[in-house]
Write an enzyme that holds these catalytic residues in place. Structure first.
Site, PDB file in Angstrom:
ATOM      1  N   HIS A 162       0.961  19.890 -76.259  1.00 28.47           N
ATOM      2  CA  HIS A 162       0.100  20.823 -77.308  1.00 28.47           C
ATOM      3  C   HIS A 162       0.353  20.507 -78.547  1.00 28.47           C
ATOM      4  O   HIS A 162      -0.423  20.686 -79.348  1.00 28.47           O
ATOM      5  CB  HIS A 162       0.777  22.243 -76.789  1.00 28.47           C
ATOM      6  N   GLY A 218      -7.462  19.357 -74.063  1.00 24.84           N
ATOM      7  CA  GLY A 218      -6.988  18.141 -73.717  1.00 24.84           C
ATOM      8  C   GLY A 218      -7.434  17.677 -72.571  1.00 24.84           C
ATOM      9  O   GLY A 218      -8.197  18.040 -71.823  1.00 24.84           O
TER      10      GLY A 218
END
Length: 330
Positions: free
Chosen positions: A34, A148
């Site tokens: 993250h 992602g």
């Protein structure tokens, strides 16, 4: 830097915007993966822009028997991670802020792509994911949103939704972040015992084995393109002991451009070994797919493909993938 915690869309909309707003959507339990997304968002937004990190555990994308209640909620730690990575705002709404009338009756449907792989294993998951992403895009109003590539099917579906439904936002995919041993970073990794973690490494090792097989095939094809298929050349190569290499190269060059089956087989061998470990790896799927629709590719495929795997180790379900590019033989 100081990171502001906001709980409502009204608070977020009240902020003065002077540059691009980049949004990173998470379900919390932030880790280095993250943080990489947030740092990338910071670079994209620039010094005059704004980075917003959403933290929301979306109940719509958890099916029966999945880990909604077990999913880690670590907001204080998330604020620290987000701040260090460059976030201006953490937007952490309550469920009734996102779904003020209860679970929405009108939802976004992922379509056929959402029924494959992860969608087949987790029915309704992608409908819930796309619904909350659409909601959060409206609530945060970003210029760019980052996701992602570890969740490759999710990323592909978000891109398709944005394109098909005319969302005016740029979608950026950020490469998967891995731990030193190769395991893809995930909030669920914390559930793994030491023995389970050793077994879980089979996922990334299988992908790397497939990638190695693919690289070897592409190298042979490149060699074949450089070696004329003439008798004189073969005789010359034979004289210096290269006839077998030349023959192998020409055989590969005449074969299907991608040899997708060989890539799958190389990965499957590693996963089969993982299934014999204690505790065992319980494979959900291994797939080599076209990222446009997540259908399996054939041996005549050329272009970019995704080698994806999902498996369960103990009570924890993990996913991973890598991207491979298949070139046409000439």
């Amino acid at each position: 830097m100081t990171t502001t915690l906001l709980r409502t869309a009204a608070e977020l909309h009240a902020r003065v915007r002077t540059g691009r707003r980049a949004v990173v959507m998470t379900m919390g339990a932030l880790h280095e993966g993250h943080a990489t997304l947030i740092r990338t968002a910071r670079r994209i937004a620039g010094p005059d822009g704004e980075v917003v990190v959403t933290v929301f555990v979306n109940p719509l994308q958890f099916g029966a028997g999945e880990d909604l209640d077990r999913y880690p909620r670590t907001l204080d730690a998330d604020l620290e991670v987000a701040g260090r990575a460059g976030a201006d705002v953490v937007f952490a709404p309550a469920v009734d802020e996102v779904y003020p009338g209860g679970e929405p009756q009108v939802r976004i449907t992922a379509g056929p792509m959402g029924e494959r792989l992860e969608g087949a294993s987790r029915p309704g998951h992608f409908d819930g994911m796309l619904t909350v992403v659409a909601k959060l895009l409206h609530l945060t109003r970003p210029d760019v949103a980052l996701y992602g590539q570890k969740d490759a099917q999710q990323l592909a579906l978000i891109r398709r939704m944005v394109r098909d439904l005319n969302f005016y936002v740029e979608i950026v995919g950020v490469p998967t972040v891995r731990e030193e041993d190769g395991l893809a970073l995930s909030s669920r990794n914390r559930y793994l015992s030491p023995k389970e973690r050793r077994t879980a490494l089979a996922l990334s090792q299988a992908l790397f084995a497939g990638a190695d097989r693919h690289a070897a095939q592409e190298a042979l094809r490149a060699r074949a393109r450089e070696v004329p298929a003439t008798r004189a050349r073969a005789e010359a190569l034979s004289a210096i002991g290269e006839s077998r290499a030349a023959a192998d190269a020409h055989a590969v060059a005449k074969a299907a451009p991608g040899s997708a089956a060989a890539v799958r087989a190389a990965a499957r061998l590693v996963l089969d070994e993982g299934a014999r470990l204690t505790p065992p790896l319980e494979l959900d799927y291994l797939a080599l797919v076209d990222p446009d629709d997540f259908t399996e590719i054939g041996d005549d495929f050329t272009g970019e493909a995704v080698l994806a795997v999902a498996a369960r180790v103990g009570a924890t379900r993990l996913i991973d993938n890598i991207t491979l590019t298949f070139g046409a033989a000439s």
